[in-house]
Design an enzyme around this catalytic site. Structure first.
Site, short mmCIF file in Angstrom:
data_model
loop_
_atom_site.label_atom_id
_atom_site.label_comp_id
_atom_site.label_asym_id
_atom_site.label_seq_id
_atom_site.Cartn_x
_atom_site.Cartn_y
_atom_site.Cartn_z
N ARG A 186 -14.33 -36.61 7.12
CA ARG A 186 -13.02 -36.42 6.46
C ARG A 186 -13.30 -36.34 4.97
NH1 ARG A 186 -7.21 -39.26 7.42
NH2 ARG A 186 -7.32 -37.72 9.09
N ARG A 227 -4.57 -37.91 20.18
CA ARG A 227 -5.76 -37.73 19.35
C ARG A 227 -6.99 -38.27 20.10
NH1 ARG A 227 -5.35 -37.35 13.83
NH2 ARG A 227 -7.59 -36.97 14.00
N ASP A 275 5.21 -32.72 7.77
CA ASP A 275 4.16 -33.64 7.32
C ASP A 275 4.60 -34.19 5.97
OD1 ASP A 275 1.70 -34.93 6.98
OD2 ASP A 275 0.59 -33.11 6.49
N HIS A 296 -6.95 -29.38 9.41
CA HIS A 296 -7.00 -30.61 10.23
C HIS A 296 -7.00 -30.18 11.71
CE1 HIS A 296 -6.80 -34.68 11.23
NE2 HIS A 296 -5.59 -35.01 10.84
N GLN A 335 -6.17 -32.60 14.75
CA GLN A 335 -4.76 -32.93 14.91
C GLN A 335 -4.05 -31.86 15.75
OE1 GLN A 335 -2.93 -35.75 13.66
NE2 GLN A 335 -1.58 -34.90 15.23
N CYS A 351 2.28 -35.46 12.45
CA CYS A 351 0.91 -35.96 12.61
C CYS A 351 0.77 -37.42 12.22
CB CYS A 351 -0.06 -35.09 11.82
SG CYS A 351 0.17 -35.15 10.03
N1 NVA Z 1 -1.41 -33.60 4.90
C1 NVA Z 1 -1.79 -34.97 5.05
C2 NVA Z 1 -2.20 -35.23 6.47
C3 NVA Z 1 -2.57 -36.66 6.77
C4 NVA Z 1 -3.02 -36.87 8.19
C5 NVA Z 1 -2.92 -35.31 4.08
O1 NVA Z 1 -3.83 -34.48 3.94
O2 NVA Z 1 -2.86 -36.37 3.47
N1 CP Z 2 -2.84 -37.87 11.57
C1 CP Z 2 -3.92 -38.42 11.02
O1 CP Z 2 -4.96 -37.77 10.83
O2 CP Z 2 -3.78 -39.74 10.75
P1 CP Z 2 -4.80 -40.65 9.92
O3 CP Z 2 -4.74 -40.18 8.48
O4 CP Z 2 -4.28 -42.05 10.09
O5 CP Z 2 -6.18 -40.48 10.46
#
Ligand code: NVA
Ligand code: CP
Length: 306
Positions: free
Chosen positions: A104, A287, A219, A131, A134, A259
């Protein structure tokens, strides 16, 4: 390097993606029935998290343990990555000891650079651009609730962020129409829009996007790394809140997905996750199952229970 990676939904064929979703549903059933299935015994997953996570970390770690393997959590703070060791060098070393790596990160190029030097599969656990894990869970959730998403209409309301970009890829791979309602200047990245061609339409009015839709998703308005823009975004996105009244404009069979994490009172109304049309909790659980199917495919293909 010859390993197969999952950095984007485009790395797999539509057939492979549908197969993964079917397999995720089977693995969910195995777990429900208490069947032990450990095809990844003595296999090790390394997880690099440069951003926070609840679901992604838990689902990969629990999933790997359930498949008989182990997972190791690494943060840049405690590794030499955080002190400037090149990504390529890190990839060579990590992949010599591990069977699969999940990352990540911020820039998507960090993932492609790691993958280029990795001898084992690399999985995108979220980047600023995409992502894909997801979306596996999202597609599984739709499939479980309503069957095939092919030919259906999906509405994305809010920021044209990494999740929205991934919905654009999903529109191509799972063959659905996508309507995106976002403020001017907050559209998804041009390369993803272009690749989606006539499967996508951008509108400004959330009602127009949601009209007749079979799936509505949104989101957070401020993604990780954009915290300084938060106040400006709160104001700008206010007309884009998804609430029960907005869902009423959709098809009667509509499901709502998020998500998570969710900011109640911002991108969704306080009560939306309690609405019977919201399947966000099922989506979060999926997930686990979807990524188990993914790891099985990447690490132990052909290893199925009798
Ligand atoms: N768009 C959000 C998704 C978190 C799972 C982010 O990148 O923070
Ligand atoms: N949806 C998702 O990726 O959640 P987290 O940021 O908690 O991993």
């Amino acid at each position: 390097m010859s390993a197969r990676h999952f950095l984007s939904l485009m790395d797999f064929s539509p057939q492979e993606l549908s197969g993964l979703i079917r397999r995720a549903i089977e693995l969910k059933d195995l777990r429900r029935r208490g069947v032990l299935f450990e095809p990844l015994k003595s296999r090790v997953l390394g997880m690099i998290f440069e951003k926070a996570s609840t679901r992604t970390r838990l689902s990969f770690e629990a999933g790997m343990i359930q498949l008989g393997g182990q997972a190791i959590f690494l943060s840049p703070r405690d590794t030499q990555l955080g002190r400037g060791e090149p990504i390529g060098d890190t990839a060579i070393v990590m992949s010599s000891m591990l069977d699969v790596v999940m990352i990540r990160t911020y820039a998507h190029s960090n993932l492609t650079e790691f993958a280029a030097h990795s001898s084992v599969p690399v999985i995108n656990g979220l980047s600023d651009d995409l992502h894909p894990c997801q979306l596996l869970a999202d597609m599984q959730t739709f499939e479980e609730a309503r069957g095939s998403i092919k030919g259906k209409t999906v509405a994305w309301v809010g920021d044209g962020n990494n999740m929205c970009n991934t919905y654009l890829e999903a529109a191509v791979q799972f063959d659905f129409q996508l309507r995106i309602a976002c403020p001017e200047g907050y559209e998804p990245k041009a390369e993803f829009l272009k690749a989606a061609g006539d499967r996508v339409r951008i509108v400004r009015d959330p009602k127009e996007a949601v009209a007749g839709a079979h799936l509505v998703s949104t989101d957070v308005w401020t993604s990780m790394g954009q915290e300084e823009e938060s106040a400006k975004r709160l104001k700008l996105f206010a007309p884009y809140q998804v609430n029960r009244a907005l869902l009423d404009a959709a098809d009667p069979s509509v499901i709502f997905l998020h998500c998570l994490p969710a900011h109640r009172g911002e991108e969704i109304s306080e009560d939306l996750l309690d609405d019977s049309r919201s399947l966000a909790w099922q989506q979060a659980e999926n997930r686990l199952h979807a990524q188990k199917a993914l790891m099985e495919m990447l690490v132990a293909p052909g290893c199925r229970p009798a």
